[in-house]
Design a protein around this motif. Sequence first.
Motif, PDB file in Angstrom:
ATOM      1  N   GLU A  85       0.826  -1.217   0.000  1.00 29.24           N
ATOM      2  CA  GLU A  85       0.000   0.000   0.000  1.00 29.24           C
ATOM      3  C   GLU A  85       0.856   1.261   0.000  1.00 29.24           C
ATOM      4  OE1 GLU A  85      -0.891  -2.273   2.950  1.00 29.24           O
ATOM      5  OE2 GLU A  85      -1.598  -3.361   1.200  1.00 29.24           O
ATOM      6  N   TYR A  86       1.994   1.196   0.716  1.00 29.58           N
ATOM      7  CA  TYR A  86       2.848   2.381   0.763  1.00 29.58           C
ATOM      8  C   TYR A  86       3.341   2.722  -0.647  1.00 29.58           C
ATOM      9  CZ  TYR A  86       3.087   1.109   5.725  1.00 29.58           C
ATOM     10  OH  TYR A  86       2.786   0.764   7.017  1.00 29.58           O
ATOM     11  N   HIS A 113       1.844   1.803  -3.362  1.00 28.98           N
ATOM     12  CA  HIS A 113       0.681   2.224  -4.137  1.00 28.98           C
ATOM     13  C   HIS A 113       0.409   3.707  -3.940  1.00 28.98           C
ATOM     14  CE1 HIS A 113      -1.148  -2.073  -4.580  1.00 28.98           C
ATOM     15  NE2 HIS A 113      -0.220  -1.817  -5.460  1.00 28.98           N
ATOM     16  N   VAL A 114       0.460   4.146  -2.677  1.00 25.68           N
ATOM     17  CA  VAL A 114       0.240   5.570  -2.403  1.00 25.68           C
ATOM     18  C   VAL A 114       1.300   6.401  -3.127  1.00 25.68           C
ATOM     19  CG1 VAL A 114       0.277   7.346  -0.611  1.00 25.68           C
ATOM     20  CG2 VAL A 114      -0.921   5.205  -0.197  1.00 25.68           C
ATOM     21  N   ALA A 132       2.873   5.642  -5.761  1.00 26.39           N
ATOM     22  CA  ALA A 132       2.636   5.607  -7.208  1.00 26.39           C
ATOM     23  C   ALA A 132       1.498   6.545  -7.595  1.00 26.39           C
ATOM     24  CB  ALA A 132       2.321   4.178  -7.647  1.00 26.39           C
ATOM     25  N   ILE A 133       0.414   6.533  -6.810  1.00 26.20           N
ATOM     26  CA  ILE A 133      -0.716   7.411  -7.116  1.00 26.20           C
ATOM     27  C   ILE A 133      -0.290   8.873  -7.016  1.00 26.20           C
ATOM     28  CG2 ILE A 133      -2.975   8.203  -6.313  1.00 26.20           C
ATOM     29  CD1 ILE A 133      -3.487   5.286  -5.412  1.00 26.20           C
ATOM     30  N   LEU A 134       0.506   9.172  -5.973  1.00 16.44           N
ATOM     31  CA  LEU A 134       0.931  10.555  -5.771  1.00 16.44           C
ATOM     32  C   LEU A 134       2.031  10.960  -6.752  1.00 16.44           C
ATOM     33  CD1 LEU A 134       0.912  10.818  -1.871  1.00 16.44           C
ATOM     34  CD2 LEU A 134      -0.856  11.471  -3.500  1.00 16.44           C
ATOM     35  N   GLN A 135       2.431  10.018  -7.607  1.00 17.96           N
ATOM     36  CA  GLN A 135       3.423  10.307  -8.650  1.00 17.96           C
ATOM     37  C   GLN A 135       4.716  10.872  -8.059  1.00 17.96           C
ATOM     38  OE1 GLN A 135       2.262  10.239 -12.500  1.00 17.96           O
ATOM     39  NE2 GLN A 135       1.433   8.606 -11.232  1.00 17.96           N
ATOM     40  N   LEU A 136       5.154  10.303  -6.933  1.00 19.10           N
ATOM     41  CA  LEU A 136       6.401  10.757  -6.332  1.00 19.10           C
ATOM     42  C   LEU A 136       7.550  10.416  -7.266  1.00 19.10           C
ATOM     43  CD1 LEU A 136       5.989   9.710  -2.586  1.00 19.10           C
ATOM     44  CD2 LEU A 136       5.344  11.834  -3.693  1.00 19.10           C
ATOM     45  N   LYS A 165      12.231  10.890  -4.366  1.00 13.97           N
ATOM     46  CA  LYS A 165      11.317  11.164  -3.265  1.00 13.97           C
ATOM     47  C   LYS A 165      10.711   9.856  -2.743  1.00 13.97           C
ATOM     48  CE  LYS A 165       8.536  15.142  -2.132  1.00 13.97           C
ATOM     49  NZ  LYS A 165       7.486  16.065  -2.520  1.00 13.97           N
ATOM     50  N   LEU A 225      -3.374   0.561 -10.448  1.00 17.36           N
ATOM     51  CA  LEU A 225      -2.450  -0.178  -9.582  1.00 17.36           C
ATOM     52  C   LEU A 225      -2.326  -1.621 -10.039  1.00 17.36           C
ATOM     53  CD1 LEU A 225      -3.682   1.218  -6.160  1.00 17.36           C
ATOM     54  CD2 LEU A 225      -1.627   1.865  -7.405  1.00 17.36           C
ATOM     55  N   PRO A 283      -1.117   4.430 -12.365  1.00 24.46           N
ATOM     56  CA  PRO A 283      -1.735   5.260 -11.332  1.00 24.46           C
ATOM     57  C   PRO A 283      -1.477   6.738 -11.567  1.00 24.46           C
ATOM     58  CG  PRO A 283       0.223   4.142 -10.485  1.00 24.46           C
ATOM     59  CD  PRO A 283       0.008   3.644 -11.877  1.00 24.46           C
ATOM     60  N   GLY A 284      -2.317   7.586 -11.009  1.00 24.61           N
ATOM     61  CA  GLY A 284      -2.140   9.019 -11.173  1.00 24.61           C
ATOM     62  C   GLY A 284      -2.921   9.792 -10.137  1.00 24.61           C
ATOM     63  N   LEU A 285      -2.578  11.086 -10.036  1.00 27.49           N
ATOM     64  CA  LEU A 285      -3.206  11.936  -9.017  1.00 27.49           C
ATOM     65  C   LEU A 285      -4.684  12.194  -9.302  1.00 27.49           C
ATOM     66  CD1 LEU A 285      -0.187  14.307  -8.811  1.00 27.49           C
ATOM     67  CD2 LEU A 285      -1.245  13.317  -6.784  1.00 27.49           C
ATOM     68  N   ARG A 313      -6.864   9.913  -9.857  1.00 28.51           N
ATOM     69  CA  ARG A 313      -7.688   8.825  -9.317  1.00 28.51           C
ATOM     70  C   ARG A 313      -7.122   8.392  -7.964  1.00 28.51           C
ATOM     71  NH1 ARG A 313      -5.776   5.469 -13.402  1.00 28.51           N
ATOM     72  NH2 ARG A 313      -4.531   7.324 -13.760  1.00 28.51           N
ATOM     73  N   MET A 314      -7.529   9.064  -6.903  1.00 26.63           N
ATOM     74  CA  MET A 314      -6.978   8.782  -5.576  1.00 26.63           C
ATOM     75  C   MET A 314      -7.793   7.687  -4.899  1.00 26.63           C
ATOM     76  SD  MET A 314      -4.615   9.444  -3.445  1.00 26.63           S
ATOM     77  CE  MET A 314      -4.242   9.059  -1.751  1.00 26.63           C
ATOM     78  N   VAL A 315      -7.072   6.783  -4.255  1.00 29.99           N
ATOM     79  CA  VAL A 315      -7.705   5.639  -3.603  1.00 29.99           C
ATOM     80  C   VAL A 315      -7.769   5.864  -2.089  1.00 29.99           C
ATOM     81  CG1 VAL A 315      -7.578   3.138  -3.230  1.00 29.99           C
ATOM     82  CG2 VAL A 315      -6.803   4.111  -5.393  1.00 29.99           C
ATOM     83  N   PHE A 363      -7.906   3.447   0.962  1.00 29.86           N
ATOM     84  CA  PHE A 363      -7.640   2.025   1.104  1.00 29.86           C
ATOM     85  C   PHE A 363      -8.367   1.425   2.307  1.00 29.86           C
ATOM     86  CE2 PHE A 363      -4.119   3.810  -1.191  1.00 29.86           C
ATOM     87  CZ  PHE A 363      -3.804   2.867  -2.142  1.00 29.86           C
ATOM     88  N   ALA A 409      -3.508   2.594   4.694  1.00 28.57           N
ATOM     89  CA  ALA A 409      -2.284   2.910   3.946  1.00 28.57           C
ATOM     90  C   ALA A 409      -1.724   4.275   4.315  1.00 28.57           C
ATOM     91  CB  ALA A 409      -2.516   2.808   2.436  1.00 28.57           C
ATOM     92  N   LEU A 446       2.167  15.315   2.290  1.00 32.16           N
ATOM     93  CA  LEU A 446       2.870  14.592   1.225  1.00 32.16           C
ATOM     94  C   LEU A 446       2.021  14.562  -0.039  1.00 32.16           C
ATOM     95  CD1 LEU A 446       5.329  12.675   0.493  1.00 32.16           C
ATOM     96  CD2 LEU A 446       3.824  10.805   1.104  1.00 32.16           C
ATOM     97  N   ALA A 447       0.717  14.295   0.161  1.00 31.41           N
ATOM     98  CA  ALA A 447      -0.195  14.240  -0.981  1.00 31.41           C
ATOM     99  C   ALA A 447      -0.394  15.625  -1.589  1.00 31.41           C
ATOM    100  CB  ALA A 447      -1.532  13.647  -0.546  1.00 31.41           C
ATOM    101  N   ARG A 502       1.536  18.303  -1.460  1.00 32.24           N
ATOM    102  CA  ARG A 502       2.730  18.790  -2.174  1.00 32.24           C
ATOM    103  C   ARG A 502       2.889  18.112  -3.531  1.00 32.24           C
ATOM    104  NH1 ARG A 502       5.398  18.668   2.953  1.00 32.24           N
ATOM    105  NH2 ARG A 502       5.383  20.775   3.812  1.00 32.24           N
ATOM    106  N   SER A 503       2.486  16.827  -3.589  1.00 32.84           N
ATOM    107  CA  SER A 503       2.604  16.119  -4.864  1.00 32.84           C
ATOM    108  C   SER A 503       1.597  16.655  -5.870  1.00 32.84           C
ATOM    109  CB  SER A 503       2.360  14.625  -4.674  1.00 32.84           C
ATOM    110  OG  SER A 503       3.101  14.149  -3.601  1.00 32.84           O
ATOM    111  N   ARG A 517      -6.813  12.919   3.137  1.00 32.39           N
ATOM    112  CA  ARG A 517      -5.725  12.868   2.165  1.00 32.39           C
ATOM    113  C   ARG A 517      -6.277  12.761   0.743  1.00 32.39           C
ATOM    114  NH1 ARG A 517      -1.490   8.009   2.605  1.00 32.39           N
ATOM    115  NH2 ARG A 517      -3.377   6.807   2.209  1.00 32.39           N
ATOM    116  N   ILE A 561      -6.354  16.304  -2.421  1.00 36.87           N
ATOM    117  CA  ILE A 561      -5.709  16.503  -3.727  1.00 36.87           C
ATOM    118  C   ILE A 561      -6.746  16.704  -4.827  1.00 36.87           C
ATOM    119  CG2 ILE A 561      -3.676  15.195  -3.007  1.00 36.87           C
ATOM    120  CD1 ILE A 561      -4.579  12.947  -4.855  1.00 36.87           C
TER     121      ILE A 561
END
Lengths: 293, 282
Positions: free
Chosen positions: A193-194, A196-197, A199-203, A207, B58, B76-78, B80-82, B84, B88, B101-102, B104-105, B151, B155
């Motif tokens: 999950e970490y 996954h997060v 990846a979603i946040l496109q870090l 980072k 994912l 994955p992309g910003l 479509r936020m999940v 969980f 998570a 963190l979210a 700033r991204s 979170r 975003i």
Amino acid sequence: MKTHENGSPWIISVFILVIFLGGWHLLTLRPSFHAKGKTDEQLQMMEFNGDIVRAGAEGYIWNPEKMNGVPGPLAVVEKARTELSEAFVIKGTNDHGIAYLVLYTVSRFAGGFLAASVVAIIFGVLLGLNRVLFRAVNPFIQVLKPISPLAWMPLLLYTVKDPKWTAVLVVFMAAVWPTLATTAFGVSSLKKEYLHVAAILQLSWFKRLYRVILPGAAPTIVNGLRIAFGSALVAVVPAEMLLGELGVGYLSWIEWNNLDIAGVIFAILVVGVVGVILDSGFNKLASLVTYQE
Amino acid sequence: MSFLIADHVSKFFPGHAGGEDVCIFKDLTLKVDKGEFVTVIGHSGCGKSTLLNIIAGLETLSEGGVILNGREVSGPGLDRMVVFQNFALMPWMTVFENIALAVRSAYPDWEQAQVVAHVHKYIGLVGLKGAEDKRPIALSGGMKQRVGLARAFSIEPKVLLLDEPFAQIDALTRGVIQEELVQMWNATRNTVFMVTHDVDEAILLSDRIMLMTNGPSSRIAEIVEVTIPRPRSRDSVIEHPHYYKIRNHVIHFLVRHASHGAAAEGSILGGPSGTVPLVVRF
């Protein structure tokens, strides 16, 4: 269970120490010399051998200069007192004060351990992120890991041709494998999950590494570092002995060469104290990066 | 054209020991309109979470595609936020840091002060003021998921994907957070795709409920339109005359038909995987 909570542990500690020192003192105590029942010829022979010396009129005592058996605690305390009073004195190329010896050992240890940790964490993360690479490299790690770091020493000495660097490299060899293996494990078993997060946040890759992967695997990495720390500390003493590099390990050996057993015991105690100090420093650092789930 | 489309999506998992691939679902199509709250409900293992993960990017899909706002998305992309099921949250970060963190991204150009204000706004929205500097270990399950929701909302994604978000929260707290989610959704009118196996939750939150048959080769057999007017709350929805009709219909489906959807020819189900689901409206 309540009885286990009562009482002060340090009282028991002091008790154990007193019993130990008392027993040690009594066991190493020598009865004073009695000339009774010995012929003049025997006494002359013993004096000639240096076992006994004349004291006062016609009396003999055991020669205090001649080593015999294991020294008692008082002799060790006396030795420690003289060594510590000369802690910062350099008497010759091979006779540096105890403070210098500790400094040499600690810097040798720190150099090897830090270099090993950096290398092991970098490669551990790479292996942990790539399952195929991990499985490809793992057999080599498994073979190299159980090799005693001292077994590398002749080869290292032959290759780098410098005992100073060889000692550091022996520490490196002792410290690199546990950290490498546990870092790879910690990163590869990081919760999905970490990632996954992340990846979603496109870090960004960087980072993701320092905000998610490294902190996430930190508790496991610290466990590896702790094992590496212990094994490096164990390796540094014989490395110094074998290479003749000045340090607390070497102190033990040189005192043995001097047939100064009290000095050997003092050196052993110094090794223990240095280990405790380094270990508590490590624990302080470790508590900064670990987290509870 | 719908805002979010899963277009003829198929997912196969490789079979054990070289056996035939296992079909999770085949030719599955679902459409979600902008601002709509759609829920997929089904038994455990029917592939509903796999579907959500495919939409999130994912998990890879075997065939078909996911189209969001007219463009195909992959990975994955910003947008479509999940949220969980197991929250998570990063346990080494505080509540504030997790959300920051979210933020700033999502908004890399923002000034620090802007980020801080934004994070505090969403912490306030989920009622976690005062817990900013706590780590997840110090929070209850309900509070953890509030952070997860904050979170996700912070975003401002195009689609919110909720993966059984309240499954690990005790029943009483669950009701409270569901209501909070209703209010947040009313304020933002986000497009939401949720999977759950809680019927009451689905009725309270959704515009449409998609009923999924059991796997393998599961499909969306029916779509139930929730005709209860908004704004809804837990005690008002159960007063509505349609509530128990919808609830009974969904439960009957789950109990009687979900497991033999393909076999029940001529019943309210019928037709193979890929056919248009039956729309049910009370």
